[in-house]
Design an enzyme around this catalytic site. Structure first.
Site, PDB file in Angstrom:
ATOM      1  N   SER A  15      65.524   7.360 148.813  1.00  0.00           N
ATOM      2  CA  SER A  15      64.177   6.424 148.168  1.00  0.00           C
ATOM      3  C   SER A  15      63.202   7.779 147.877  1.00  0.00           C
ATOM      4  O   SER A  15      62.726   7.612 146.856  1.00  0.00           O
ATOM      5  CB  SER A  15      64.247   5.660 148.976  1.00  0.00           C
ATOM      6  OG  SER A  15      65.103   4.517 149.201  1.00  0.00           O
ATOM      7  N   ARG A  38      55.502   6.815 151.726  1.00  0.00           N
ATOM      8  CA  ARG A  38      56.200   5.871 152.680  1.00  0.00           C
ATOM      9  C   ARG A  38      55.352   4.410 152.310  1.00  0.00           C
ATOM     10  O   ARG A  38      56.294   3.440 152.327  1.00  0.00           O
ATOM     11  CB  ARG A  38      55.715   6.174 153.900  1.00  0.00           C
ATOM     12  CG  ARG A  38      56.516   5.212 154.729  1.00  0.00           C
ATOM     13  CD  ARG A  38      56.557   5.822 156.276  1.00  0.00           C
ATOM     14  NE  ARG A  38      57.642   7.056 156.347  1.00  0.00           N
ATOM     15  CZ  ARG A  38      58.899   6.836 156.646  1.00  0.00           C
ATOM     16  NH1 ARG A  38      59.153   5.773 156.830  1.00  0.00           N
ATOM     17  NH2 ARG A  38      59.643   7.696 156.660  1.00  0.00           N
ATOM     18  N   HIS A  41      57.616   3.329 149.242  1.00  0.00           N
ATOM     19  CA  HIS A  41      59.087   2.967 149.838  1.00  0.00           C
ATOM     20  C   HIS A  41      58.885   1.627 150.380  1.00  0.00           C
ATOM     21  O   HIS A  41      60.020   0.918 150.293  1.00  0.00           O
ATOM     22  CB  HIS A  41      59.335   4.029 150.748  1.00  0.00           C
ATOM     23  CG  HIS A  41      60.647   3.902 151.465  1.00  0.00           C
ATOM     24  ND1 HIS A  41      60.695   3.363 152.671  1.00  0.00           N
ATOM     25  CD2 HIS A  41      61.633   3.901 150.912  1.00  0.00           C
ATOM     26  CE1 HIS A  41      62.031   3.205 152.997  1.00  0.00           C
ATOM     27  NE2 HIS A  41      62.601   3.378 152.080  1.00  0.00           N
TER      28      HIS A  41
END
Length: 207
Positions: A15, A38, A41
């Site tokens: 990812s 993050r 994500h």
């Protein structure tokens, strides 16, 4: 325990690779980008690359105080649940949740706001993570202005339409280490992603 224990999962790494490819060049620092990545994500929303704002000492402050096991105060249980696993694997910071401190709301206040006032009284120098309740963020900012006791870090990313912009604008005027999301976007997954990123950065710098 390997310092990269939480990043070695193939799906996470894949990812991140896809996110890096789609983002390309950007204006964030290395550490800012690791946090933004993050968040992306967790949300699949690339707008956070531009919406995340970091005060000059926010990341260093977060890393240092997490490493020193400073108490983390979350506004709601969902944020707590999003970080408790990584906290338990790293520095084992105490986690206090504002809404759990308030079975009943004070007059003209939300339960989260009521609980936040109790948390600030108990732990004014903690790391505050507001992902859901703008009333809690407003209450925190008002307490800082009145009491002059500053948290170690504030993550101010409430989501929604009522008082959200006002709470973030008020936070931006306060001289305290902070990470915020401009505009109406944010939420518990965003708040948890930011703290989890800081935990990983703190862990990596400690090993």
């Amino acid at each position: 325990m390997s310092k990269n224990f939480s990043l070695n999962h193939p799906i996470v790494e894949e990812s991140f690779r896809i996110i890096d490819q789609e983002v390309g060049q950007h204006n964030l620092s290395l550490l800012e980008y690791q946090i933004a990545r993050r968040v992306i994500h967790s949300t699949a929303d690339f707008e956070f690359l531009d919406l995340l704002k970091f005060s000059p000492k926010a990341i260093d402050s977060g890393i240092n105080f997490l490493r020193n096991q400073t108490t983390i105060i979350t506004d709601v249980t969902m944020v707590k649940q999003g970080i408790i696993n990584l906290v338990s694997k790293t520095f084992k910071n105490s986690i206090i949740t504002a809404i759990e401190k308030a079975p009943h709301a004070l007059p003209q206040k939300t339960r989260t706001e009521t609980g936040l006032l109790k948390c600030y009284q108990q732990c004014p120098h903690g790391i505050y993570v507001i992902g859901n309740a703008p009333t809690a963020l407003l209450a925190l900012c008002q307490q800082i202005n009145e009491k002059k006791l500053k948290p170690s870090l504030i993550i101010g990313v409430p989501v929604g339409f009522v008082s959200v912009l006002e709470s973030k604008e008020m936070l931006a005027t306060i001289d305290v280490p902070q990470i915020l999301v401009e505009g109406r976007k944010g939420g518990s997954p965003v708040a948890a992603a930011i703290i989890n990123s800081l935990l990983i950065l703190a862990w990596e710098s400690n090993h």
